[in-house]
Enzyme design. Structure first.
Site, PDB file in Angstrom:
ATOM      1  N   ASP A  12       6.654  55.973 -60.081  1.00  0.00           N
ATOM      2  CA  ASP A  12       5.944  54.911 -59.353  1.00  0.00           C
ATOM      3  C   ASP A  12       5.732  53.723 -60.290  1.00  0.00           C
ATOM      4  O   ASP A  12       4.673  53.586 -60.923  1.00  0.00           O
ATOM      5  CB  ASP A  12       4.620  55.444 -58.800  1.00  0.00           C
ATOM      6  CG  ASP A  12       4.836  56.456 -57.687  1.00  0.00           C
ATOM      7  OD1 ASP A  12       5.817  56.308 -56.922  1.00  0.00           O
ATOM      8  OD2 ASP A  12       4.058  57.416 -57.595  1.00  0.00           O
ATOM      9  N   LEU A  62      10.541  57.813 -48.939  1.00  0.00           N
ATOM     10  CA  LEU A  62      10.223  56.610 -48.155  1.00  0.00           C
ATOM     11  C   LEU A  62       9.436  56.958 -46.894  1.00  0.00           C
ATOM     12  O   LEU A  62       9.067  56.065 -46.128  1.00  0.00           O
ATOM     13  CB  LEU A  62      11.508  55.823 -47.839  1.00  0.00           C
ATOM     14  CG  LEU A  62      12.236  55.282 -49.081  1.00  0.00           C
ATOM     15  CD1 LEU A  62      13.482  54.495 -48.691  1.00  0.00           C
ATOM     16  CD2 LEU A  62      11.317  54.413 -49.943  1.00  0.00           C
ATOM     17  N   LYS A  63       9.185  58.250 -46.673  1.00  0.00           N
ATOM     18  CA  LYS A  63       8.308  58.705 -45.578  1.00  0.00           C
ATOM     19  C   LYS A  63       8.601  57.957 -44.285  1.00  0.00           C
ATOM     20  O   LYS A  63       7.727  57.299 -43.706  1.00  0.00           O
ATOM     21  CB  LYS A  63       6.835  58.533 -45.947  1.00  0.00           C
ATOM     22  CG  LYS A  63       6.366  59.349 -47.140  1.00  0.00           C
ATOM     23  CD  LYS A  63       4.861  59.222 -47.320  1.00  0.00           C
ATOM     24  CE  LYS A  63       4.362  59.907 -48.575  1.00  0.00           C
ATOM     25  NZ  LYS A  63       4.780  59.261 -49.841  1.00  0.00           N
ATOM     26  N   ASP A  66       9.286  56.394 -37.328  1.00  0.00           N
ATOM     27  CA  ASP A  66       9.697  55.335 -36.387  1.00  0.00           C
ATOM     28  C   ASP A  66      10.310  56.022 -35.178  1.00  0.00           C
ATOM     29  O   ASP A  66      10.249  57.254 -35.059  1.00  0.00           O
ATOM     30  CB  ASP A  66      10.705  54.406 -37.106  1.00  0.00           C
ATOM     31  CG  ASP A  66      10.651  52.970 -36.582  1.00  0.00           C
ATOM     32  OD1 ASP A  66      10.621  52.794 -35.350  1.00  0.00           O
ATOM     33  OD2 ASP A  66      10.647  52.044 -37.403  1.00  0.00           O
ATOM     34  N   ILE A  67      10.949  55.280 -34.305  1.00  0.00           N
ATOM     35  CA  ILE A  67      11.601  55.912 -33.151  1.00  0.00           C
ATOM     36  C   ILE A  67      12.785  56.758 -33.646  1.00  0.00           C
ATOM     37  O   ILE A  67      13.313  56.520 -34.733  1.00  0.00           O
ATOM     38  CB  ILE A  67      12.048  54.862 -32.102  1.00  0.00           C
ATOM     39  CG1 ILE A  67      13.041  53.866 -32.707  1.00  0.00           C
ATOM     40  CG2 ILE A  67      10.832  54.139 -31.525  1.00  0.00           C
ATOM     41  CD1 ILE A  67      13.664  52.927 -31.667  1.00  0.00           C
ATOM     42  N   PRO A  68      13.178  57.776 -32.847  1.00  0.00           N
ATOM     43  CA  PRO A  68      14.192  58.727 -33.338  1.00  0.00           C
ATOM     44  C   PRO A  68      15.470  58.075 -33.864  1.00  0.00           C
ATOM     45  O   PRO A  68      15.941  58.429 -34.955  1.00  0.00           O
ATOM     46  CB  PRO A  68      14.463  59.607 -32.101  1.00  0.00           C
ATOM     47  CG  PRO A  68      13.149  59.615 -31.377  1.00  0.00           C
ATOM     48  CD  PRO A  68      12.609  58.220 -31.551  1.00  0.00           C
ATOM     49  N   THR A  70      16.071  55.095 -35.093  1.00  0.00           N
ATOM     50  CA  THR A  70      15.860  54.341 -36.332  1.00  0.00           C
ATOM     51  C   THR A  70      15.701  55.295 -37.516  1.00  0.00           C
ATOM     52  O   THR A  70      16.269  55.072 -38.593  1.00  0.00           O
ATOM     53  CB  THR A  70      14.605  53.447 -36.180  1.00  0.00           C
ATOM     54  OG1 THR A  70      14.832  52.554 -35.097  1.00  0.00           O
ATOM     55  CG2 THR A  70      14.315  52.658 -37.431  1.00  0.00           C
ATOM     56  N   THR A 120      -1.957  64.049 -49.177  1.00  0.00           N
ATOM     57  CA  THR A 120      -2.896  64.715 -50.096  1.00  0.00           C
ATOM     58  C   THR A 120      -4.110  63.851 -50.424  1.00  0.00           C
ATOM     59  O   THR A 120      -5.062  64.330 -51.020  1.00  0.00           O
ATOM     60  CB  THR A 120      -2.182  65.090 -51.402  1.00  0.00           C
ATOM     61  OG1 THR A 120      -1.561  63.905 -51.936  1.00  0.00           O
ATOM     62  CG2 THR A 120      -1.129  66.154 -51.167  1.00  0.00           C
ATOM     63  N   ARG A 211       1.087  60.100 -62.090  1.00  0.00           N
ATOM     64  CA  ARG A 211       0.226  59.519 -63.124  1.00  0.00           C
ATOM     65  C   ARG A 211      -0.204  60.456 -64.248  1.00  0.00           C
ATOM     66  O   ARG A 211      -0.294  59.998 -65.406  1.00  0.00           O
ATOM     67  CB  ARG A 211      -0.998  58.861 -62.453  1.00  0.00           C
ATOM     68  CG  ARG A 211      -0.640  57.583 -61.709  1.00  0.00           C
ATOM     69  CD  ARG A 211      -1.684  57.168 -60.714  1.00  0.00           C
ATOM     70  NE  ARG A 211      -1.726  58.076 -59.581  1.00  0.00           N
ATOM     71  CZ  ARG A 211      -2.509  57.927 -58.524  1.00  0.00           C
ATOM     72  NH1 ARG A 211      -3.339  56.898 -58.468  1.00  0.00           N
ATOM     73  NH2 ARG A 211      -2.468  58.789 -57.535  1.00  0.00           N
TER      74      ARG A 211
HETATM   75  O1  OMP Z   1       5.502  62.321 -50.146  1.00  0.00           O
HETATM   76  C1  OMP Z   1       4.938  62.265 -51.252  1.00  0.00           C
HETATM   77  O2  OMP Z   1       5.581  62.366 -52.286  1.00  0.00           O
HETATM   78  C2  OMP Z   1       3.456  62.233 -51.273  1.00  0.00           C
HETATM   79  C3  OMP Z   1       2.823  62.810 -50.181  1.00  0.00           C
HETATM   80  C4  OMP Z   1       1.435  63.048 -50.240  1.00  0.00           C
HETATM   81  O3  OMP Z   1       0.854  63.623 -49.322  1.00  0.00           O
HETATM   82  N1  OMP Z   1       0.748  62.662 -51.347  1.00  0.00           N
HETATM   83  C5  OMP Z   1       1.354  62.039 -52.416  1.00  0.00           C
HETATM   84  O4  OMP Z   1       0.670  61.754 -53.412  1.00  0.00           O
HETATM   85  N2  OMP Z   1       2.706  61.765 -52.357  1.00  0.00           N
HETATM   86  C6  OMP Z   1       3.359  61.033 -53.468  1.00  0.00           C
HETATM   87  O5  OMP Z   1       3.289  61.822 -54.654  1.00  0.00           O
HETATM   88  C7  OMP Z   1       3.028  61.001 -55.797  1.00  0.00           C
HETATM   89  C8  OMP Z   1       1.769  61.490 -56.465  1.00  0.00           C
HETATM   90  O6  OMP Z   1       1.548  60.751 -57.621  1.00  0.00           O
HETATM   91  P1  OMP Z   1       0.316  61.029 -58.589  1.00  0.00           P
HETATM   92  O7  OMP Z   1      -0.929  61.070 -57.743  1.00  0.00           O
HETATM   93  O8  OMP Z   1       0.343  59.858 -59.523  1.00  0.00           O
HETATM   94  O9  OMP Z   1       0.600  62.353 -59.259  1.00  0.00           O
HETATM   95  C9  OMP Z   1       2.963  59.569 -55.306  1.00  0.00           C
HETATM   96  O10 OMP Z   1       4.245  58.983 -55.534  1.00  0.00           O
HETATM   97  C10 OMP Z   1       2.708  59.675 -53.816  1.00  0.00           C
HETATM   98  O11 OMP Z   1       3.325  58.636 -53.092  1.00  0.00           O
END
Ligand code: OMP
Length: 233
Positions: A12, A62-63, A66-68, A70, A120, A211
């Site tokens: 990130d 990239l999570k 959207d519509i199916p 796309t 999360t 992180r």
């Molecule tokens: O899909 C993901 O990777 C994701 C889903 C989720 O529910 N929570 C979550 O933290 N993430 C990703 O997982 C990484 C967690 O990073 P740290 O919190 O820095 O360890 C980030 O890049 C978030 O975008």
């Protein structure tokens, strides 16, 4: 280069150079890497080429939601760039997920497709704010089963739900778990967290760690501590 390690490092970073500076310290035999929204929006597919060129398997996070049609087209575009894994939001629904699975099958693309259940960073009160008045556990279970029935290979969830999902969906169903916090790290904006070893014990198949390693004073020492905790070094 394939690796057996469950560790996926979240790159990130706000620029290609910063991400590659970290990647160049990592070993593709010891971890995979994740490219998320910030880095991909800034660098585009060039980051995928650079990481593949260094031998890394890449999770393109990239999570899509959207519509199916796309989402199916976006998942196809990701898979055609050779990524190891890509994700969608399970809350996009069955038809959206099925369309993405069908598209990969039609195009003979083998990228792993998984679905985010409940982020999360969320707790029960966050779900209530968006009109979901059941527990996080129940909602995660519902979305994991929906993802499995739609043909996906696994989910993103917190490690706190890995054991439940293992019981419901089986060992082979991938449980990719962010919110990993070694005891030496700060919690940041995560809510449903677990240590690396507890997550593996709970049934997580992959650990997404950002992180605690990338922002550590000595990232390689932090990674080494995680590997030691997992008995990998
Ligand atoms: O899909 C993901 O990777 C994701 C889903 C989720 O529910 N929570 C979550 O933290 N993430 C990703 O997982 C990484 C967690 O990073 P740290 O919190 O820095 O360890 C980030 O890049 C978030 O975008």
């Amino acid at each position: 280069m394939a690796t057996d390690s469950p560790i996926i490092i979240a790159l990130d970073y706000p620029s290609l150079d910063a991400a590659l500076c970290m990647a160049d310290q990592l070993d593709p035999a010891r971890c995979r890497v994740k490219v998320g929204k910030e880095l991909f929006t800034r660098s585009g597919p060039a980051v995928l080429d650079a990481l593949h060129g260094r031998g890394f398997e890449v999770f393109l996070d990239l999570k899509f939601h959207d519509i199916p049609n796309t989402v199916a087209s976006a998942v196809q575009a990701a898979a055609e760039q050779g990524v190891w894994m890509v994700n969608v939001h399970a809350s996009g629904g069955r038809r959206m997920m099925e369309a993405a699975v069908q598209r990969l099958e039609q195009q003979h693309l083998t990228t792993h497709l998984i679905a985010v259940t409940v982020l999360t960073s969320m707790q029960a009160d966050d779900l209530a704010d968006i009109g979901i008045n059941i527990s996080v556990k129940e909602h995660v279970e519902r979305l994991a089963l929906l993802a499995q029935h739609s043909g996906l290979q696994g989910v993103v969830c917190s490690a706190q739900e890995s054991a439940d999902i293992q019981t419901l969906c089986g060992d082979a169903f991938l449980k990719v778990t962010p919110g990993i916090r070694p005891t030496f790290a700060s919690v940041d904006d995560q809510q449903r967290i677990m240590t690396p070893s507890a997550a593996i014990e709970a049934g997580s198949t992959h650990l997404v760690i950002g992180r605690p390693i990338t922002q550590a004073d000595d990232p390689m020492a932090a990674l080494h501590m995680v590997e030691e905790e997992l008995g990998q070094r």
